[in-house]
Enzyme design. Structure first.
Site, PDB file in Angstrom:
ATOM      1  N   CYS A   1      36.236  49.021  36.197  1.00  0.00           N
ATOM      2  CA  CYS A   1      37.464  48.338  37.044  1.00  0.00           C
ATOM      3  C   CYS A   1      37.366  48.836  38.660  1.00  0.00           C
ATOM      4  O   CYS A   1      36.757  49.833  38.629  1.00  0.00           O
ATOM      5  CB  CYS A   1      38.901  49.047  36.597  1.00  0.00           C
ATOM      6  SG  CYS A   1      39.318  48.346  35.053  1.00  0.00           S
TER       7      CYS A   1
ATOM      8  N   GLU B   1      31.876  44.660  35.115  1.00  0.00           N
ATOM      9  CA  GLU B   1      32.691  44.148  33.552  1.00  0.00           C
ATOM     10  C   GLU B   1      33.136  42.649  33.830  1.00  0.00           C
ATOM     11  O   GLU B   1      33.833  42.656  34.986  1.00  0.00           O
ATOM     12  CB  GLU B   1      33.309  45.353  33.221  1.00  0.00           C
ATOM     13  CG  GLU B   1      33.968  45.217  31.723  1.00  0.00           C
ATOM     14  CD  GLU B   1      34.867  46.165  31.312  1.00  0.00           C
ATOM     15  OE1 GLU B   1      34.376  47.357  31.295  1.00  0.00           O
ATOM     16  OE2 GLU B   1      36.340  45.655  30.930  1.00  0.00           O
TER      17      GLU B   1
HETATM   18  N1  ACO Z   1      42.536  36.915  50.670  1.00  0.00           N
HETATM   19  C1  ACO Z   1      41.473  36.167  50.811  1.00  0.00           C
HETATM   20  N2  ACO Z   1      40.306  36.698  50.508  1.00  0.00           N
HETATM   21  C2  ACO Z   1      40.230  38.085  50.118  1.00  0.00           C
HETATM   22  C3  ACO Z   1      41.501  38.883  49.756  1.00  0.00           C
HETATM   23  C4  ACO Z   1      42.490  38.155  50.164  1.00  0.00           C
HETATM   24  N3  ACO Z   1      43.721  38.758  50.009  1.00  0.00           N
HETATM   25  N4  ACO Z   1      41.117  40.156  49.629  1.00  0.00           N
HETATM   26  C5  ACO Z   1      39.700  40.098  49.445  1.00  0.00           C
HETATM   27  N5  ACO Z   1      39.257  39.101  50.041  1.00  0.00           N
HETATM   28  C6  ACO Z   1      37.749  38.617  49.902  1.00  0.00           C
HETATM   29  C7  ACO Z   1      37.253  38.517  51.141  1.00  0.00           C
HETATM   30  O1  ACO Z   1      36.026  37.388  51.091  1.00  0.00           O
HETATM   31  C8  ACO Z   1      36.882  39.602  51.836  1.00  0.00           C
HETATM   32  O2  ACO Z   1      35.968  39.879  52.762  1.00  0.00           O
HETATM   33  P1  ACO Z   1      36.190  39.690  54.382  1.00  0.00           P
HETATM   34  O3  ACO Z   1      37.391  40.496  54.674  1.00  0.00           O
HETATM   35  O4  ACO Z   1      35.018  40.106  54.951  1.00  0.00           O
HETATM   36  O5  ACO Z   1      36.675  38.134  54.511  1.00  0.00           O
HETATM   37  C9  ACO Z   1      36.196  40.510  50.420  1.00  0.00           C
HETATM   38  O6  ACO Z   1      36.989  39.883  49.636  1.00  0.00           O
HETATM   39  C10 ACO Z   1      36.187  41.703  50.168  1.00  0.00           C
HETATM   40  O7  ACO Z   1      36.940  42.450  51.237  1.00  0.00           O
HETATM   41  P2  ACO Z   1      37.172  44.011  51.270  1.00  0.00           P
HETATM   42  O8  ACO Z   1      38.177  44.315  52.308  1.00  0.00           O
HETATM   43  O9  ACO Z   1      35.941  44.806  51.287  1.00  0.00           O
HETATM   44  O10 ACO Z   1      37.868  44.153  49.639  1.00  0.00           O
HETATM   45  P3  ACO Z   1      39.284  44.856  49.362  1.00  0.00           P
HETATM   46  O11 ACO Z   1      39.370  46.343  49.920  1.00  0.00           O
HETATM   47  O12 ACO Z   1      40.428  44.265  49.751  1.00  0.00           O
HETATM   48  O13 ACO Z   1      39.189  45.101  48.019  1.00  0.00           O
HETATM   49  C11 ACO Z   1      39.712  44.292  45.686  1.00  0.00           C
HETATM   50  C12 ACO Z   1      38.935  44.185  47.305  1.00  0.00           C
HETATM   51  C13 ACO Z   1      39.007  45.486  45.122  1.00  0.00           C
HETATM   52  C14 ACO Z   1      39.042  43.113  44.896  1.00  0.00           C
HETATM   53  C15 ACO Z   1      41.081  44.176  45.756  1.00  0.00           C
HETATM   54  O14 ACO Z   1      41.459  42.851  46.260  1.00  0.00           O
HETATM   55  C16 ACO Z   1      41.787  44.584  44.987  1.00  0.00           C
HETATM   56  O15 ACO Z   1      41.787  45.852  44.597  1.00  0.00           O
HETATM   57  N6  ACO Z   1      42.569  43.844  43.918  1.00  0.00           N
HETATM   58  C17 ACO Z   1      43.181  44.208  42.936  1.00  0.00           C
HETATM   59  C18 ACO Z   1      42.721  44.756  41.757  1.00  0.00           C
HETATM   60  C19 ACO Z   1      41.512  43.577  41.518  1.00  0.00           C
HETATM   61  O16 ACO Z   1      41.744  42.625  41.110  1.00  0.00           O
HETATM   62  N7  ACO Z   1      40.331  44.174  41.212  1.00  0.00           N
HETATM   63  C20 ACO Z   1      39.092  43.356  40.704  1.00  0.00           C
HETATM   64  C21 ACO Z   1      39.319  43.129  39.186  1.00  0.00           C
HETATM   65  S1  ACO Z   1      37.837  42.820  38.480  1.00  0.00           S
HETATM   66  C22 ACO Z   1      36.900  44.197  37.947  1.00  0.00           C
HETATM   67  O17 ACO Z   1      37.606  45.335  38.152  1.00  0.00           O
HETATM   68  C23 ACO Z   1      35.734  44.085  37.537  1.00  0.00           C
END
Ligand code: ACO
Ligand code: ZN
Length: 432
Positions: A297, A331
């Site tokens: 996760c 995962e």
């Molecule tokens: N809207 C559009 N694109 C987004 C968004 C958003 N809200 N958030 C992330 N992205 C995309 C973009 O492409 C972004 O890159 P960019 O900013 O260069 O355009 C890219 O994802 C990653 O951005 P980061 O800033 O590096 O990532 P962030 O720190 O926001 O974390 C994460 C990404 C961990 C998925 C976060 O959104 C999160 O914690 N979400 C909730 C939990 C979740 O869904 N986790 C993944 C589950 S799957 C698994 O665990 C295997």
């Protein structure tokens, strides 16, 4: 004054963003035009399952489905409705007042009738065993119909709507199966260091005077400026691991977070200052993964999202795989945001190599250089139209102009991991 970090608001961008359109989150307005057929006299309160238009925070009407209803104390006929917006991810589900609903648009034949339940969120033993999770559209195939229904029924209404963590108040996204004594709390107060959670602010204040932790309870395995990564062994720090899972589930809809934290290592990313190391995000990793997962996760807490920390955590998980001399993959299922982040990371890493590399390079070589599993290399190159299947094998066709165009479109690279600053021994070699 508290900094207010509104996770939901943050993600509004996702809903309307023209550049990102995974089916899991975005449907166009026209695809979900509500049908006004089958009109019949509207009787209140509305049934669970009713489809109707609801005024959202953007001031516009959007089609919703009533997921649950609750009586208000203001009058015998006063109800609030918990609604799911058809166009948006479940994290935007919310309680709506009758005035927000456009009753003219009610469609007949509620597709399910569920009696209101008093204090409905009791856990079965099965549910207790696991710290729950859902699916994104793309993850549905991992659940059989019955367990999917059970999951949806059990997690349909967000139980905790806000948390306080360090200097932030954060709106939550999803249900998390906190112990029953917390089910009547709208807001929970977390100690930002040991992640203990409490019902009242005064309890937290008392706790903070006693709590001796100033960073996650594990080894600091990476430091770069004010950023640190800590490795926490779920077996040695069970309560911390469980608290982290409760917290993370508030923002993860797609994962089964097991209570059995013994089997996991947690990698906690912190921003450090003179007051201590403040958690920004984390990822978990099984100590032994039969499926070759290098990450279970991943979460960036909402106040810190879209700053590159997600890509940093992903890059870190691959650095650990490189030290283990293995390839890895996250995962499944991935959430909508997880998929976007991974796609972005894989794209940038692979394009960078293809751009610099002279001569031919094979999928296997790309995988060995990056620790990205070959299937993920192939799917990424396929999505970029950089690969063809010829005579029984995949051939990379890296036209420099196309590479340049894709690299421009791939956006920011995120925060870099400096592998020379990683001081870490794989779990196996630690004697695990
Ligand atoms: N809207 C559009 N694109 C987004 C968004 C958003 N809200 N958030 C992330 N992205 C995309 C973009 O492409 C972004 O890159 P960019 O900013 O260069 O355009 C890219 O994802 C990653 O951005 P980061 O800033 O590096 O990532 P962030 O720190 O926001 O974390 C994460 C990404 C961990 C998925 C976060 O959104 C999160 O914690 N979400 C909730 C939990 C979740 O869904 N986790 C993944 C589950 S799957 C698994 O665990 C295997
Ligand atoms: Zn504490």
């Amino acid at each position: 004054m508290k900094d207010s970090a509104n996770g939901l608001k943050h993600n509004d961008g996702l809903v309307t963003s023209p550049t990102s359109s995974p089916a899991a989150i975005i449907q166009t307005e026209s695809a979900v035009k509500p049908s006004l057929r089958k009109r019949k006299p509207i009787s209140l309160p509305l049934e669970v399952g009713t489809r109707v238009l609801c005024r959202w925070r953007d001031g516009k009407l959007h089609p919703v489905k009533v997921i649950e209803r609750r009586k208000l104390s203001t009058g015998p006929d006063d109800y609030q409705y918990y609604v799911h917006y058809n166009e948006f991810n479940r994290r935007l589900d919310e309680w709506a007042n009758l005035e927000q609903l456009e009753l003219e648009s009610v469609e007949a034949d509620a597709d399910e009738k569920v009696e209101d339940k008093a204090g409905g969120l009791k856990m079965t033993r099965h549910q207790k065993r696991k710290i729950e999770e859902t699916h994104a559209e793309e993850g549905h195939e991992d659940f059989d119909a019955a367990s999917l229904r059970e999951h949806e029924e059990f997690t349909k209404v967000k139980n905790i709507s806000k948390i306080e963590l360090g200097k932030y108040e954060i709106e939550t996204w999803y249900f998390s199966p906190f112990p029953p004594e917390y089910s009547d709390c709208n807001k929970l107060f977390f100690c930002e260091f040991c992640l203990s959670f409490m019902k009242r602010k005064e309890q937290l204040a008392r706790h903070m005077r006693k709590c001796v932790l100033k960073h996650p309870p594990g080894d600091e395995i990476y430091r770069q400026g004010s950023l640190s990564m800590f490795e926490v062994d779920g077996k040695k720090n069970k309560i911390y691991g469980q608290n982290l899972c409760y917290l993370a589930k508030l923002f993860l809809d797609h994962k089964t977070l097991y209570y059995d934290v013994d089997l996991f290592l947690f990698y906690i990313l912190c921003e450090c200052d003179e007051r201590g190391c403040h958690m920004v995000g984390y990822f978990s990793k099984e100590k032994h993964s039969e499926e070759g997962y290098n990450l279970a996760c991943i979460l960036t807490l909402p106040p810190y999202q879209r700053k590159g920390y997600g890509k940093f955590l992903i890059a870190f998980s691959y650095e650990l795989s490189k030290k283990e001399a293995k390839v890895g993959t996250p995962e499944r299922p991935l959430s909508d945001l997880g998929l976007l982040s991974y796609r972005g990371y894989w794209t940038r890493i692979l394009l960078d190599i293809l751009k610099k590399h002279r001569g031919n390079v094979s999928i296997k070589e790309l995988s060995d250089m990056t620790a990205i599993k070959t299937e993920d290399v192939i799917s990424t190159l396929q999505s970029l139209d950089l690969i063809q299947y010829r005579k029984g094998q995949h051939v990379i066709c890296a036209d420099p102009k196309l590479l340049e165009r894709h690299l421009k479109a791939a956006g920011r690279g995120g925060l870099e991991v400096d592998a020379s600053k990683l001081i870490w021994t794989p779990y196996k070699e630690q004697g695990g």
